[in-house]
Enzyme design. Structure first.
Site, PDB file in Angstrom:
ATOM      1  N   ASP A   5       0.856  -1.185   0.000  1.00 19.45           N
ATOM      2  CA  ASP A   5       0.000   0.000   0.000  1.00 19.45           C
ATOM      3  C   ASP A   5       0.897   1.242   0.000  1.00 19.45           C
ATOM      4  OD1 ASP A   5      -2.074   1.767   0.187  1.00 19.45           O
ATOM      5  OD2 ASP A   5      -2.714   1.165   2.196  1.00 19.45           O
ATOM      6  N   ASP A  54      -3.059   2.202  -6.090  1.00 21.11           N
ATOM      7  CA  ASP A  54      -1.909   2.274  -5.185  1.00 21.11           C
ATOM      8  C   ASP A  54      -1.846   1.116  -4.185  1.00 21.11           C
ATOM      9  OD1 ASP A  54      -4.152   2.991  -3.757  1.00 21.11           O
ATOM     10  OD2 ASP A  54      -3.246   4.724  -2.770  1.00 21.11           O
ATOM     11  N   GLU A  55      -2.530   0.008  -4.500  1.00 17.15           N
ATOM     12  CA  GLU A  55      -2.647  -1.062  -3.506  1.00 17.15           C
ATOM     13  C   GLU A  55      -2.830  -2.403  -4.210  1.00 17.15           C
ATOM     14  OE1 GLU A  55      -5.639  -2.001   0.283  1.00 17.15           O
ATOM     15  OE2 GLU A  55      -6.074  -0.374  -1.121  1.00 17.15           O
TER      16      GLU A  55
END
EC number: 2.7.7.7
Length: 352
Positions: A9, A103-104
């Site tokens: 993350d 983003d993860e």
């Protein structure tokens, strides 16, 4: 053999990109989002979070809590560019990558002989070297615990949760940390005196199922360290859409377009969160006689902004006959792009 699952993350992603691209913003409370008081915060730096600012907060409220904050507009194209660089690193390690958003992601590294902690440090080193950003990493033997671990020492953290740590390590945690317990479920549980995982562990499985419905069974096992969900590389959807049956049939284009605006915003938020773009826009209507009509337009370029989506949808609606009355209006985008297809070798030096 236990699986080896890594959850990654990026820390305050949008705000961190802004601080990297503009060094003058480093150390300052950066708030990324809409540029009017009617807008909302997309994300903010950790400096801003100390003042109680958080994502989805109205901009006017963020200004009250952090009047000296630096408010910057969202740059989706730039964030996608950086995201692609980061995902190249993930795919260089394994092709079993499940993107959750721009983003993860989850990585299943079970079949890689290298120690999972060494892989995690490799990811962190490569991300900061190639992008200048920090990333938090969680390691465990299932998805629930890996995601929980990545949030343990943010920002720039790393945490491993082993089987022998369960359930003791979970007991002090708020029930809000348990995947599957949303705000309403947490409130229901709080009302009967359940605030922590330790409290939750005392409830029988049958009671949880009756109290929380179909998710009660999963939650019962999850807090005991059991989560059999697999890391699934293909999370692609062929389309994303919204539709609504109107309370009354309508012939008003202005009224119908108000719904298209809301649909466009919801769809755009989903596309941006997932880091994908759409190329085809489709408007669906159901007339008062229950006949269904759809009309589509495929663009030259992919889009994800709500204004772009609504602009096309509005033009399409203008081409549709609504004089007989409309009882249902819908909006769908399709022909979605895949931003994360490129793979590199984990054993390459990944030199620029």
């Amino acid at each position: 053999m236990n699986r080896k699952i890594i959850h990654v993350d990026l820390d305050a992603f949008f705000a961190s990109v802004e601080q990297r691209d503009n060094p003058k913003l480093k150390g300052k409370p950066v708030i990324v989002g809409g540029q009017t008081d009617r807008g909302v915060v997309s994300t903010c730096s950790y400096e801003a979070r100390r003042f109680g600012v958080h994502s989805a907060m109205p901009i006017f409220m963020a200004k009250k809590r952090c009047p000296h904050g630096v408010f910057v507009p969202v740059r989706h194209k730039r964030y996608r560019e950086v995201s692609r660089e980061v995902f190249k690193i993930f795919y260089g390690i394994t092709n079993i990558v499940e993107p959750l958003s721009i983003d993860e992601a989850y990585l299943d590294v079970t079949n890689i002989e290298e120690d999972s902690v060494k892989i995690a440090y490799f990811i962190k080193e490569q991300v900061i070297r190639r992008t200048g950003l920090t990333i938090s990493v969680g390691i465990s033997y299932n998805k629930f615990l890996a995601k929980l671990a990545s949030d343990w020492n943010k920002p720039d953290g790393i945490k491993i949760i082993k089987e022998e740590m369960i359930p003791d390590i979970l007991k002090p945690l708020s029930i809000k940390k348990v995947y599957g317990i949303g705000k309403k479920s947490a409130e229901k549980l709080n009302n009967i005196g359940i605030y922590t995982v330790e409290d939750l562990l005392k409830l029988p499985k049958e009671y949880l199922v009756e109290f929380l419905g179909k998710y009660g069974n999963e939650i019962y096992y999850r807090i005991r360290g059991i989560d059999n969900r697999r890391v699934t590389p293909s999370r692609e959807r062929k389309s994303v859409g919204r539709e609504m049956t109107l309370k009354e049939d309508s012939k008003s284009r202005e009224y119908l377009k108000k719904h298209l605006i809301e649909f466009s915003k919801d769809i755009s938020r989903y596309l941006i969160k997932k880091g994908v773009l759409a190329k085809t826009v489709t408007v669906k209507i159901k007339a008062s006689n229950f006949e269904i009509h759809t009309k589509s337009r495929t663009l030259h370029d992919h889009i994800d902004g709500h204004e772009q989506i609504y602009g096309i949808a509005s033009e399409i609606l203008d081409e549709i006959d609504v004089d007989s009355g409309i009882r249902l209006i819908g909006l769908t985008v399709s022909n979605l792009s895949d931003n994360y297809a490129e793979q590199l070798s984990f054993f390459d030096n990944l030199q620029d």
